[in-house]
Write a protein that holds these residues in place. Structure first.
Motif, PDB file in Angstrom:
ATOM      1  N   GLY A 243       0.791  -1.232   0.000  1.00 40.91           N
ATOM      2  CA  GLY A 243       0.000   0.000   0.000  1.00 40.91           C
ATOM      3  C   GLY A 243       0.816   1.271   0.000  1.00 40.91           C
ATOM      4  O   GLY A 243       0.307   2.335   0.379  1.00 40.91           O
ATOM      5  N   ILE A 244       2.075   1.198  -0.448  1.00 38.11           N
ATOM      6  CA  ILE A 244       2.924   2.381  -0.434  1.00 38.11           C
ATOM      7  C   ILE A 244       2.402   3.458  -1.386  1.00 38.11           C
ATOM      8  O   ILE A 244       2.617   4.653  -1.179  1.00 38.11           O
ATOM      9  CB  ILE A 244       4.383   2.010  -0.804  1.00 38.11           C
ATOM     10  CG1 ILE A 244       4.947   1.010   0.212  1.00 38.11           C
ATOM     11  CG2 ILE A 244       5.275   3.243  -0.851  1.00 38.11           C
ATOM     12  CD1 ILE A 244       4.969   1.519   1.617  1.00 38.11           C
ATOM     13  N   GLN A 245       1.695   3.052  -2.433  1.00 38.08           N
ATOM     14  CA  GLN A 245       1.200   4.055  -3.376  1.00 38.08           C
ATOM     15  C   GLN A 245       0.272   5.068  -2.709  1.00 38.08           C
ATOM     16  O   GLN A 245       0.228   6.242  -3.088  1.00 38.08           O
ATOM     17  CB  GLN A 245       0.498   3.401  -4.582  1.00 38.08           C
ATOM     18  CG  GLN A 245      -0.790   2.676  -4.271  1.00 38.08           C
ATOM     19  CD  GLN A 245      -0.561   1.198  -3.982  1.00 38.08           C
ATOM     20  OE1 GLN A 245       0.496   0.807  -3.473  1.00 38.08           O
ATOM     21  NE2 GLN A 245      -1.546   0.372  -4.316  1.00 38.08           N
ATOM     22  N   TYR A 246      -0.462   4.620  -1.673  1.00 34.73           N
ATOM     23  CA  TYR A 246      -1.360   5.550  -0.981  1.00 34.73           C
ATOM     24  C   TYR A 246      -0.560   6.579  -0.179  1.00 34.73           C
ATOM     25  O   TYR A 246      -0.953   7.744  -0.064  1.00 34.73           O
ATOM     26  CB  TYR A 246      -2.323   4.781  -0.084  1.00 34.73           C
ATOM     27  CG  TYR A 246      -3.173   3.803  -0.868  1.00 34.73           C
ATOM     28  CD1 TYR A 246      -4.126   4.252  -1.785  1.00 34.73           C
ATOM     29  CD2 TYR A 246      -3.000   2.422  -0.726  1.00 34.73           C
ATOM     30  CE1 TYR A 246      -4.886   3.358  -2.533  1.00 34.73           C
ATOM     31  CE2 TYR A 246      -3.752   1.521  -1.462  1.00 34.73           C
ATOM     32  CZ  TYR A 246      -4.693   1.993  -2.363  1.00 34.73           C
ATOM     33  OH  TYR A 246      -5.429   1.115  -3.112  1.00 34.73           O
ATOM     34  N   SER A 247       0.568   6.133   0.368  1.00 33.18           N
ATOM     35  CA  SER A 247       1.465   7.056   1.055  1.00 33.18           C
ATOM     36  C   SER A 247       2.032   8.072   0.067  1.00 33.18           C
ATOM     37  O   SER A 247       2.128   9.269   0.371  1.00 33.18           O
ATOM     38  CB  SER A 247       2.611   6.280   1.711  1.00 33.18           C
ATOM     39  OG  SER A 247       3.582   7.146   2.240  1.00 33.18           O
ATOM     40  N   PHE A 248       2.363   7.593  -1.125  1.00 35.39           N
ATOM     41  CA  PHE A 248       2.874   8.480  -2.173  1.00 35.39           C
ATOM     42  C   PHE A 248       1.846   9.543  -2.537  1.00 35.39           C
ATOM     43  O   PHE A 248       2.163  10.724  -2.628  1.00 35.39           O
ATOM     44  CB  PHE A 248       3.250   7.646  -3.400  1.00 35.39           C
ATOM     45  CG  PHE A 248       3.528   8.458  -4.635  1.00 35.39           C
ATOM     46  CD1 PHE A 248       4.458   9.489  -4.622  1.00 35.39           C
ATOM     47  CD2 PHE A 248       2.859   8.188  -5.826  1.00 35.39           C
ATOM     48  CE1 PHE A 248       4.719  10.242  -5.768  1.00 35.39           C
ATOM     49  CE2 PHE A 248       3.107   8.917  -6.966  1.00 35.39           C
ATOM     50  CZ  PHE A 248       4.032   9.948  -6.936  1.00 35.39           C
ATOM     51  N   TYR A 249       0.584   9.152  -2.697  1.00 37.08           N
ATOM     52  CA  TYR A 249      -0.468  10.109  -3.044  1.00 37.08           C
ATOM     53  C   TYR A 249      -0.652  11.137  -1.927  1.00 37.08           C
ATOM     54  O   TYR A 249      -0.806  12.341  -2.180  1.00 37.08           O
ATOM     55  CB  TYR A 249      -1.801   9.386  -3.297  1.00 37.08           C
ATOM     56  CG  TYR A 249      -1.752   8.363  -4.404  1.00 37.08           C
ATOM     57  CD1 TYR A 249      -0.918   8.529  -5.519  1.00 37.08           C
ATOM     58  CD2 TYR A 249      -2.521   7.198  -4.338  1.00 37.08           C
ATOM     59  CE1 TYR A 249      -0.871   7.581  -6.530  1.00 37.08           C
ATOM     60  CE2 TYR A 249      -2.480   6.243  -5.343  1.00 37.08           C
ATOM     61  CZ  TYR A 249      -1.648   6.439  -6.435  1.00 37.08           C
ATOM     62  OH  TYR A 249      -1.603   5.498  -7.424  1.00 37.08           O
ATOM     63  N   PHE A 250      -0.624  10.659  -0.679  1.00 37.22           N
ATOM     64  CA  PHE A 250      -0.828  11.549   0.462  1.00 37.22           C
ATOM     65  C   PHE A 250       0.309  12.571   0.574  1.00 37.22           C
ATOM     66  O   PHE A 250       0.072  13.777   0.734  1.00 37.22           O
ATOM     67  CB  PHE A 250      -0.931  10.739   1.757  1.00 37.22           C
ATOM     68  CG  PHE A 250      -0.980  11.580   3.002  1.00 37.22           C
ATOM     69  CD1 PHE A 250      -2.128  12.289   3.334  1.00 37.22           C
ATOM     70  CD2 PHE A 250       0.130  11.685   3.833  1.00 37.22           C
ATOM     71  CE1 PHE A 250      -2.173  13.086   4.476  1.00 37.22           C
ATOM     72  CE2 PHE A 250       0.092  12.474   4.975  1.00 37.22           C
ATOM     73  CZ  PHE A 250      -1.059  13.176   5.292  1.00 37.22           C
ATOM     74  N   PHE A 251       1.556  12.098   0.480  1.00 38.87           N
ATOM     75  CA  PHE A 251       2.694  13.008   0.610  1.00 38.87           C
ATOM     76  C   PHE A 251       2.750  13.994  -0.551  1.00 38.87           C
ATOM     77  O   PHE A 251       3.160  15.139  -0.376  1.00 38.87           O
ATOM     78  CB  PHE A 251       4.006  12.211   0.709  1.00 38.87           C
ATOM     79  CG  PHE A 251       4.336  11.774   2.109  1.00 38.87           C
ATOM     80  CD1 PHE A 251       5.244  12.474   2.868  1.00 38.87           C
ATOM     81  CD2 PHE A 251       3.715  10.673   2.679  1.00 38.87           C
ATOM     82  CE1 PHE A 251       5.548  12.085   4.169  1.00 38.87           C
ATOM     83  CE2 PHE A 251       4.014  10.273   3.969  1.00 38.87           C
ATOM     84  CZ  PHE A 251       4.927  10.984   4.721  1.00 38.87           C
ATOM     85  N   THR A 252       2.345  13.547  -1.725  1.00 39.82           N
ATOM     86  CA  THR A 252       2.294  14.458  -2.866  1.00 39.82           C
ATOM     87  C   THR A 252       1.313  15.592  -2.589  1.00 39.82           C
ATOM     88  O   THR A 252       1.611  16.768  -2.852  1.00 39.82           O
ATOM     89  CB  THR A 252       1.867  13.702  -4.144  1.00 39.82           C
ATOM     90  OG1 THR A 252       2.811  12.662  -4.409  1.00 39.82           O
ATOM     91  CG2 THR A 252       1.795  14.652  -5.334  1.00 39.82           C
ATOM     92  N   LEU A 253       0.161  15.255  -2.029  1.00 41.70           N
ATOM     93  CA  LEU A 253      -0.827  16.262  -1.673  1.00 41.70           C
ATOM     94  C   LEU A 253      -0.278  17.230  -0.634  1.00 41.70           C
ATOM     95  O   LEU A 253      -0.484  18.450  -0.717  1.00 41.70           O
ATOM     96  CB  LEU A 253      -2.096  15.582  -1.151  1.00 41.70           C
ATOM     97  CG  LEU A 253      -3.267  16.496  -0.761  1.00 41.70           C
ATOM     98  CD1 LEU A 253      -3.766  17.263  -1.985  1.00 41.70           C
ATOM     99  CD2 LEU A 253      -4.409  15.679  -0.149  1.00 41.70           C
ATOM    100  N   VAL A 254       0.443  16.695   0.360  1.00 42.56           N
ATOM    101  CA  VAL A 254       1.023  17.544   1.403  1.00 42.56           C
ATOM    102  C   VAL A 254       2.018  18.537   0.803  1.00 42.56           C
ATOM    103  O   VAL A 254       1.985  19.741   1.098  1.00 42.56           O
ATOM    104  CB  VAL A 254       1.708  16.683   2.487  1.00 42.56           C
ATOM    105  CG1 VAL A 254       2.528  17.568   3.431  1.00 42.56           C
ATOM    106  CG2 VAL A 254       0.675  15.898   3.281  1.00 42.56           C
ATOM    107  N   PHE A 255       2.905  18.052  -0.060  1.00 37.82           N
ATOM    108  CA  PHE A 255       3.920  18.934  -0.638  1.00 37.82           C
ATOM    109  C   PHE A 255       3.304  19.969  -1.580  1.00 37.82           C
ATOM    110  O   PHE A 255       3.746  21.121  -1.620  1.00 37.82           O
ATOM    111  CB  PHE A 255       4.989  18.109  -1.357  1.00 37.82           C
ATOM    112  CG  PHE A 255       6.075  17.618  -0.439  1.00 37.82           C
ATOM    113  CD1 PHE A 255       7.013  18.496   0.064  1.00 37.82           C
ATOM    114  CD2 PHE A 255       6.150  16.291  -0.070  1.00 37.82           C
ATOM    115  CE1 PHE A 255       8.015  18.060   0.917  1.00 37.82           C
ATOM    116  CE2 PHE A 255       7.142  15.835   0.782  1.00 37.82           C
ATOM    117  CZ  PHE A 255       8.087  16.729   1.280  1.00 37.82           C
TER     118      PHE A 255
END
Length: 445
Positions: free
Chosen positions: A399-411
């Motif tokens: 499920g790392i892709q969900y972390s990627f989407y979340f961090f992208t939104l944060v940045f």
């Protein structure tokens, strides 16, 4: 997107944003301190206003850099646990020292922001210098840790074990100085051009011309310093890569065949399947000279290495070409600025001259991102060069892709907030920072 690519993408995205925040944090305090020095020595209130304006920008970007840096430190442990398990005890020292530099920077920036009229004027100025020096030290220390990944040192690797650890040798590995030098120079060029371009735009719009002209001259000076030093630092870095990572050099140039008197490639489209580069301009013997200082020296080609150890050749080559192109353009602008400063002073107020700097606002950061891509992607498939592959270091958690989407939104959110705050600061210049403006009122909130 599989978990491995998601982890790599998240790390790339996080570093891509953080490198901009950190480079601004390395350079802006020096612009601020220089302006403050000019105020103390000339008593010109415009320099005081400029110093205060820049200090607000430093504070905003310091806070953002702290957030993005903290996120990166968590990502290293969460996304690459195997890497941190083995590498942490070896290259942890520069990270620890970077933390110390960060705390010094935080204290100094607090003193500077709230020290007006409260401290001795030269101690107050010194606090601003400390902000710059500690910020620069933080950047160099982090680059030293990254350099260790490109040039592992300070341990013996025996039967899969990391033994006889020496943190000092690990920190001062063979790559740390070339990378730190080139990164520092690039940060000065990128930030200097971005700041100079913004103030040039304000001059063109005929807003607070006296204020923005002084700001433009200071920031352009820093930009030219970085742009003209870049070829020297780049040469040092290229020679280091040729010695330590010949496969990275081959990928940078899409150089497939080992040869003496190797040509320097300009442009071209790499064809990895047929192991050739198409449509390139080749300058005979120049690559051999740049890599080894000898026009007839042998440069290894990609075919000399196992194909499963090749980095993504096209990505590395295109990134290298982008870095060279924008670096050369900035060097040309730097040369024109020197001519204008010493022989053609009337150029400094010409609209074409100012527009040149406005157009160049993103050039430094494009080159910076491209250079970072060369450094990181060119090391693949290794996370620790020659010792640990990147795929062996990634977390087994799904499920790392969900972390990627979340961090992208944060940045992305952080970036939008920064743009909003900086634009707000620019709009507040007449009221808060420029004493020559009729609307000036330093007590306005």
């Amino acid at each position: 997107m599989d978990d491995f690519m998601a982890a790599r993408s998240q790390m790339a995205m996080s570093l891509g944003f953080h490198i901009i925040f950190s480079c601004v944090g390395m350079v802006m305090p020096f612009l601020m301190a220089f302006s403050h020095y000019k105020y103390l020595t000339t008593k010109d209130e415009v320099y005081k206003g400029l110093t205060k304006a820049w200090s607000k920008g430093v504070a905003i970007l310091f806070a953002t850099g702290a957030v993005s840096g903290t996120m990166l430190s968590f990502e290293l442990g969460l996304l690459w646990p195997k890497f941190m398990e083995h590498a942490g005890p070896i290259f942890g020292m520069p990270f620890s020292l970077e933390g110390t530099a960060f705390f010094i920077e935080a204290i100094a920036i607090g003193f500077f922001l709230y020290g007006w009229e409260k401290f001795n004027k030269w101690f107050h100025w010194f606090c601003g210098v400390v902000v710059g020096v500690s910020g620069l030290a933080s950047g160099i220390l982090v680059v030293a840790a990254n350099a260790w990944m490109n040039s592992p040192a300070g341990f013996d690797y025996i039967n899969g074990q990391y033994l006889n650890i020496d943190p000092i040798k690990a920190m001062f590995n063979e790559a740390w100085f070339p990378q730190a030098f080139h990164m520092t120079v690039a940060a000065f060029a990128a930030t200097g051009f971005a700041v100079a371009g913004i103030h040039a735009l304000m001059i063109l719009k005929k807003r607070n011309i006296s204020f923005h002209t002084k700001a433009f001259r200071i920031s352009a000076g820093f930009a030219i310093f970085g742009a003209l030093l870049a070829p020297i630092s780049g040469d040092v870095a290229a020679k280091s890569v040729a010695k330590r990572q010949p496969i990275k050099l081959a990928a940078m140039e899409a150089h497939f065949e080992t040869e003496k008197g190797a040509s320097f490639v300009i442009g071209g489209i790499p064809d990895e399947e047929n192991e050739q580069i198409k449509y390139a301009i080749k300058v005979p013997k120049v690559l051999s000279f740049l890599a080894w200082g000898d026009f007839d020296a042998e440069v290894k080609g990609l075919k000399d290495f196992p194909k499963d150890e090749w980095p993504p050749v096209a990505v590395v080559h295109y990134a290298f070409q982008i870095m060279i192109f924008f670096g050369t353009v900035m060097m040309g602008i730097g040369a024109l600025y020197l001519i204008a400063s010493f022989w053609k002073k009337h150029w400094l107020t010409k609209s074409w001259f100012l527009k040149m700097f406005v157009v160049a606002i993103p050039f430094g950061y494009i080159a910076l991102e491209a250079g970072w891509t060369v450094t990181e992607v060119g090391r693949q498939p290794w996370i620790i060069y020659g010792i640990m592959r990147t795929i062996d270091a990634v977390t087994p958690m799904p499920g790392i892709q969900y972390s990627f989407y979340f961090f992208t939104l944060v940045f992305l959110s952080l970036s939008l907030i920064i743009v909003f705050l900086l634009l707000r600061q620019i709009k507040m210049v007449p009221k808060l920072y420029d004493p020559t403006d009729p609307n000036y009122n330093p007590k306005t909130k």
